[in-house]
Scaffold this motif. Sequence first.
Motif, mmCIF file in Angstrom:
data_model
loop_
_atom_site.group_PDB
_atom_site.id
_atom_site.type_symbol
_atom_site.label_atom_id
_atom_site.label_comp_id
_atom_site.label_asym_id
_atom_site.label_seq_id
_atom_site.Cartn_x
_atom_site.Cartn_y
_atom_site.Cartn_z
ATOM 1 N N UNK A 1 0.786 -1.144 -0.098
ATOM 2 C CA UNK A 1 0.062 0.138 0.034
ATOM 3 C C UNK A 1 0.999 1.325 0.058
ATOM 4 N N UNK A 2 2.094 1.268 0.786
ATOM 5 C CA UNK A 2 3.006 2.240 0.802
ATOM 6 C C UNK A 2 3.471 2.673 -0.511
ATOM 7 N N UNK A 3 3.895 1.673 -1.190
ATOM 8 C CA UNK A 3 4.539 1.568 -2.692
ATOM 9 C C UNK A 3 3.297 2.306 -3.693
ATOM 10 N N UNK A 4 2.352 1.692 -3.438
ATOM 11 C CA UNK A 4 1.189 2.217 -4.282
ATOM 12 C C UNK A 4 0.726 3.680 -4.165
ATOM 13 N N UNK A 5 0.819 4.053 -2.690
ATOM 14 C CA UNK A 5 0.285 5.462 -2.686
ATOM 15 C C UNK A 5 1.472 6.243 -2.906
ATOM 16 N N UNK A 6 2.613 5.808 -2.820
ATOM 17 C CA UNK A 6 3.897 6.854 -3.219
ATOM 18 C C UNK A 6 3.956 7.078 -4.806
ATOM 19 N N UNK A 7 3.629 5.767 -5.553
ATOM 20 C CA UNK A 7 3.679 5.653 -6.837
ATOM 21 C C UNK A 7 2.503 6.639 -7.383
ATOM 22 N N UNK A 8 1.337 6.571 -6.730
ATOM 23 C CA UNK A 8 0.225 7.379 -7.176
ATOM 24 C C UNK A 8 0.565 8.826 -7.041
ATOM 25 N N UNK A 9 1.008 9.212 -6.059
ATOM 26 C CA UNK A 9 1.511 10.775 -5.521
ATOM 27 C C UNK A 9 2.646 11.029 -6.558
#
Length: 80
Positions: free
Chosen positions: A43-51
């Motif tokens: 989730x952290x990777x996905x959230x960071x990538x999205x941002x």
Amino acid sequence: MSDCGCDQARRDLEEYLRNEVCKTEAKDIRDHLENCPGCQDEALVARTLTEVVARACKETAPEELRDQVLARLRSVQAAH
């Protein structure tokens, strides 16, 4: 409380991060993420990538570069 499990959490993660799942599913996913370090990392990777992608989409190229790219595209199109 039902734990949605890693498969469901990972399958629905993008929609969850965009607040596109119903409240019940969001609660299940949130509860799962609180207790699963592996899914927390994902989730952290996905959230960071999205941002990062969102920030990149807001940036614009310098006008000179834009003009050069458009001129090159026109010349390529004219050659075909």
